[in-house]
Design a protein around this motif. Sequence first.
Motif, PDB file in Angstrom:
ATOM      1  N   VAL A   2       3.368   2.628   7.720  1.00 20.18           N
ATOM      2  CA  VAL A   2       2.393   3.400   8.508  1.00 20.18           C
ATOM      3  C   VAL A   2       3.143   4.244   9.528  1.00 20.18           C
ATOM      4  N   GLU A  20      -2.455  -7.037   5.334  1.00 19.88           N
ATOM      5  CA  GLU A  20      -1.552  -6.813   4.196  1.00 19.88           C
ATOM      6  C   GLU A  20      -0.719  -5.546   4.335  1.00 19.88           C
ATOM      7  N   ILE A  21      -1.097  -4.726   5.324  1.00 17.06           N
ATOM      8  CA  ILE A  21      -0.480  -3.408   5.402  1.00 17.06           C
ATOM      9  C   ILE A  21       0.981  -3.506   5.848  1.00 17.06           C
ATOM     10  N   ASP A  22       1.783  -2.603   5.350  1.00 17.58           N
ATOM     11  CA  ASP A  22       3.180  -2.511   5.765  1.00 17.58           C
ATOM     12  C   ASP A  22       3.259  -1.594   6.992  1.00 17.58           C
ATOM     13  N   THR A  66       0.822  -1.206   0.000  1.00 18.06           N
ATOM     14  CA  THR A  66       0.000   0.000   0.000  1.00 18.06           C
ATOM     15  C   THR A  66       0.855   1.253   0.000  1.00 18.06           C
ATOM     16  N   ARG A 107      -8.288   3.689  11.015  1.00 22.00           N
ATOM     17  CA  ARG A 107      -7.861   4.187   9.708  1.00 22.00           C
ATOM     18  C   ARG A 107      -6.951   5.393   9.895  1.00 22.00           C
ATOM     19  N   ASP A 114      -5.484  -3.872   8.404  1.00 20.67           N
ATOM     20  CA  ASP A 114      -5.405  -4.805   7.284  1.00 20.67           C
ATOM     21  C   ASP A 114      -4.111  -5.607   7.403  1.00 20.67           C
ATOM     22  N   ILE A 154      -6.674   4.918   5.295  1.00 15.45           N
ATOM     23  CA  ILE A 154      -6.194   3.563   5.022  1.00 15.45           C
ATOM     24  C   ILE A 154      -6.384   2.673   6.258  1.00 15.45           C
ATOM     25  N   ASP A 155      -6.982   1.523   6.050  1.00 13.97           N
ATOM     26  CA  ASP A 155      -7.224   0.564   7.134  1.00 13.97           C
ATOM     27  C   ASP A 155      -5.893  -0.017   7.592  1.00 13.97           C
ATOM     28  N   ILE A 156      -5.431   0.440   8.754  1.00 14.87           N
ATOM     29  CA  ILE A 156      -4.098  -0.005   9.175  1.00 14.87           C
ATOM     30  C   ILE A 156      -4.142  -1.321   9.964  1.00 14.87           C
TER      31      ILE A 156
END
Length: 252
Positions: free
Chosen positions: A87, A81-83, A2, A71, A79, A75-77
């Motif tokens: 963030v 998949e998130i890095d 992301t 968020r 998730d 952005i859904d933090i």
Amino acid sequence: MTEFPTPPTDVPAIEVVDLYKRFGELEVLKGVSLTVKAGQVVCVIGPSGSGKSTLLRCVNRLEEPTAGQLRVEGIDILDPEIDVDKVRTRIGMVFQQFNLFPHLSVLRNLTLAQRRVLGRGKEEAAEVARQNLERVGLLDKADAYPAHLSGGQQQRAAIARSLSMNPDMMLFDEPTSALDPELVGDVLDVMRNLAGSGMTMMVVTHEMGFAREVGDDLVFMDDGMIVEEGNPRDVLANPRHTRTQSFLSKVL
Ligand code: ADP
Ligand code: MG
């Protein structure tokens, strides 16, 4: 992976929705919801153990919430998949303890993460560091070691270190609580200037004067919940909830 494009201004900087956090049997956050708009300063107050630090730490994923939504800039933090590291580069955090590296000069403290995390070159990192040291009134301490600074200077250096990463927002967890009273003012001045420059800030503090003057919004937490929230002047002058009244009668 992301990416973090520049967010449209109508997207909240931080959106916490019905957040829960449990440590074993202990439920520390019990459905917390709050929004921090871009450029806003939200101050969080409340008794020790009410979950203020845990809430802040969830925002940059130093703690994993048990349930709820979080968020950052839309952005859904949470998730999977998130890095998370990415963030965190958008969110500066300043703690009660300054956590400067004692064996590094102030300048090196400020350039280290810029070089390692952002990949900036030596000269660029040093230039950014100097700009931010100037911003907090510490340019003359660039070559000093942390042990030779007062607590207030160390905390200002820690703020400059965070700013050197060009965060979009800053989280402060009782940044002046470890300081001798005469050193608190300089740190609050730096934070006031930062707020004036448009930085988005979430500030856990016991400094009610700061909250009243600088805060756009004041949140009172007790026992893992937001009990009361509003314009700081209103909340401080006319707390509606008995728990807020009781807390304020002890600290004001
Ligand atoms: P505050 O910052 O408002 O003083 P905290 O968020 O630090 O409150 O703590 C809220 C509650 O969660 C306290 O009872 C604390 O002991 C507990 N707590 C915080 N961190 C942990 C942890 N890592 N493990 C277990 N309990 C914790
Ligand atoms: Mg705390």
